[in-house]
Design a protein around this motif. Structure first.
Motif, PDB file in Angstrom:
ATOM      1  N   VAL A  14       0.838  -1.199   0.000  1.00 13.67           N
ATOM      2  CA  VAL A  14       0.000   0.000   0.000  1.00 13.67           C
ATOM      3  C   VAL A  14       0.873   1.248   0.000  1.00 13.67           C
ATOM      4  O   VAL A  14       1.779   1.374   0.816  1.00 13.67           O
ATOM      5  CB  VAL A  14      -0.918   0.028   1.240  1.00 13.67           C
ATOM      6  CG1 VAL A  14      -1.851   1.234   1.188  1.00 13.67           C
ATOM      7  CG2 VAL A  14      -1.718  -1.261   1.339  1.00 13.67           C
ATOM      8  N   THR A  16       1.234   5.420   0.376  1.00 14.52           N
ATOM      9  CA  THR A  16       0.555   6.475   1.113  1.00 14.52           C
ATOM     10  C   THR A  16       1.046   7.812   0.600  1.00 14.52           C
ATOM     11  O   THR A  16       2.183   7.944   0.155  1.00 14.52           O
ATOM     12  CB  THR A  16       0.781   6.338   2.631  1.00 14.52           C
ATOM     13  OG1 THR A  16       0.040   7.355   3.299  1.00 14.52           O
ATOM     14  CG2 THR A  16       2.248   6.455   3.006  1.00 14.52           C
ATOM     15  N   VAL A  83      -3.982  -1.930   5.341  1.00 18.18           N
ATOM     16  CA  VAL A  83      -2.966  -2.844   4.813  1.00 18.18           C
ATOM     17  C   VAL A  83      -3.401  -4.290   5.034  1.00 18.18           C
ATOM     18  O   VAL A  83      -3.367  -5.120   4.120  1.00 18.18           O
ATOM     19  CB  VAL A  83      -1.593  -2.590   5.484  1.00 18.18           C
ATOM     20  CG1 VAL A  83      -0.592  -3.669   5.087  1.00 18.18           C
ATOM     21  CG2 VAL A  83      -1.063  -1.207   5.119  1.00 18.18           C
ATOM     22  N   LEU A  86      -6.284  -5.327   2.883  1.00 18.79           N
ATOM     23  CA  LEU A  86      -5.845  -5.506   1.500  1.00 18.79           C
ATOM     24  C   LEU A  86      -5.077  -6.817   1.334  1.00 18.79           C
ATOM     25  O   LEU A  86      -5.256  -7.539   0.350  1.00 18.79           O
ATOM     26  CB  LEU A  86      -4.977  -4.325   1.091  1.00 18.79           C
ATOM     27  CG  LEU A  86      -5.008  -4.040  -0.389  1.00 18.79           C
ATOM     28  CD1 LEU A  86      -6.377  -3.572  -0.828  1.00 18.79           C
ATOM     29  CD2 LEU A  86      -3.982  -2.995  -0.724  1.00 18.79           C
ATOM     30  N   ALA A 109      -3.035   0.226  -4.629  1.00 16.32           N
ATOM     31  CA  ALA A 109      -3.759   0.763  -3.476  1.00 16.32           C
ATOM     32  C   ALA A 109      -2.990   1.916  -2.863  1.00 16.32           C
ATOM     33  O   ALA A 109      -1.769   1.848  -2.732  1.00 16.32           O
ATOM     34  CB  ALA A 109      -3.957  -0.330  -2.433  1.00 16.32           C
ATOM     35  N   GLU A 110      -3.715   2.947  -2.514  1.00 21.41           N
ATOM     36  CA  GLU A 110      -3.074   4.122  -1.923  1.00 21.41           C
ATOM     37  C   GLU A 110      -3.969   4.718  -0.845  1.00 21.41           C
ATOM     38  O   GLU A 110      -5.176   4.879  -1.034  1.00 21.41           O
ATOM     39  CB  GLU A 110      -2.810   5.157  -3.023  1.00 21.41           C
ATOM     40  CG  GLU A 110      -2.041   6.367  -2.531  1.00 21.41           C
ATOM     41  CD  GLU A 110      -1.467   7.203  -3.677  1.00 21.41           C
ATOM     42  OE1 GLU A 110      -1.189   6.638  -4.762  1.00 21.41           O
ATOM     43  OE2 GLU A 110      -1.315   8.420  -3.489  1.00 21.41           O
ATOM     44  N   SER A 137      -6.492   1.077  -9.609  1.00 24.93           N
ATOM     45  CA  SER A 137      -6.059   1.304  -8.231  1.00 24.93           C
ATOM     46  C   SER A 137      -7.203   1.828  -7.375  1.00 24.93           C
ATOM     47  O   SER A 137      -8.091   2.533  -7.873  1.00 24.93           O
ATOM     48  CB  SER A 137      -4.928   2.344  -8.194  1.00 24.93           C
ATOM     49  OG  SER A 137      -3.774   1.846  -8.838  1.00 24.93           O
TER      50      SER A 137
END
Ligand SMILES: [Zn+2]
Length: 293
Positions: A14, A16, A83, A86, A109-110, A137
């Protein structure tokens, strides 16, 4: 739903970012851009606000999430919970899709704050969590979890938060299985494809929730999550209800206008989550093909 304390998280999974505050949003352009982009995306969880902009891009540094190593971290920290969710979703869909004869591709993923640049344009946290098909995403603003409770009246809780991640992941499953391309997402209303795509994502979230405590981490062999408690299931249903179009309209304007629905009613969203949760298959979850919703 809580994580097994010894589960190993992969936080490199992930990204950020913390966007700048100078994003040009608002006024007519913001609204216009929102309409245009929401037809492109259209799959943000809430579609509430004037949050997407095609204005000037802000510089933004992305990095992997830090400090999320075990299930114990996920039990304590909201970003680590994203996290962990996911990681669990990856493990589930990486086996469930091939088992159904479909190819699996991991989504990006963000986690973001304030604003974020995506393959679908710039977005601010006013949009809520969303999935962008163009870059495959999902973008999660954890501040939305507070809105779920305080603004939309959800009971909160870890599974309510993970339902949000699982719903966006559901849009990715729709994208890679071709369902998204089959939908005409320009219309609104209770029977529209827009609503059907959302209800399908809720159902796919339910499929994951049913299996999350048994699907093992492919690395450690240990499932990420412990079995669900009735209270946690109630939390997920409460979150699904909180983002129903009728609930949001009532809260925002005092009236309900079904012709404007894009995500489905509170009752429909709970019902479709339960279809997946009670053992529904990919086909059962296909609300695009359903005769009644
Ligand atoms: Zn959605």
């Amino acid at each position: 739903m809580t994580f097994n304390e010894g589960a190993r998280l992969d936080s490199s999974r992930v990204r950020t970012s913390r966007g700048g505050r100078g994003v040009a949003v608002g006024g007519g352009l913001g609204v216009l851009a929102l309409v245009v982009l929401s037809q492109l995306l259209g799959i943000d969880l809430t579609a509430l606000g004037d949050g997407l902009s095609q204005g000037s891009a802000t510089s933004e540094a992305t990095s992997a999430v830090e400090g999320c190593e075990t299930g114990a971290d996920a039990n304590q920290d909201v970003s680590c919970r994203v996290v962990g969710a996911l990681n669990s979703l990856d493990a589930y869909w990486a086996q469930a899709l091939p088992a159904a004869g479909k190819e699996f591709v991991q989504p990006g993923a963000e986690i973001f704050e304030v604003s974020v640049q995506t393959g679908c344009g710039n977005a601010t946290s006013a949009v809520g969590p969303f999935y962008c098909p163009a870059d495959q995403s999902m973008y999660i603003d954890t501040g939305f979890y507070d809105d779920l409770r305080t603004r939309f009246g959800s009971s909160g809780g870890p599974l309510a938060e993970m339902y949000v991640v699982a719903h966006e992941y559901g849009h990715h499953i729709e994208q890679i299985t071709g369902l998204m391309d089959q939908a005409d997402r320009t219309g609104t209303g209770p029977g529209s494809d827009s609503v059907r795509i959302e209800l399908t994502a809720d159902c796919l979230a339910g499929m994951w929730a049913r299996n999350a405590s048994t699907v093992p981490d492919p690395v450690s062999g240990v499932p990420f999550l412990q079995p669900l408690t009735p209270e946690e299931i109630a939390d997920a249903l409460s979150a699904a209800a909180a983002v129903g179009d009728d609930r949001i309209q009532e809260q925002a304007t005092g009236t309900v206008s079904p012709e404007a629905w894009t995500h489905g009613s509170s009752e429909q969203r709970q019902q479709w989550f339960l279809v997946g949760f009670e053992g529904g298959t990919l086909d059962d979850c296909n609300a695009l093909a359903a005769e009644s919703l």
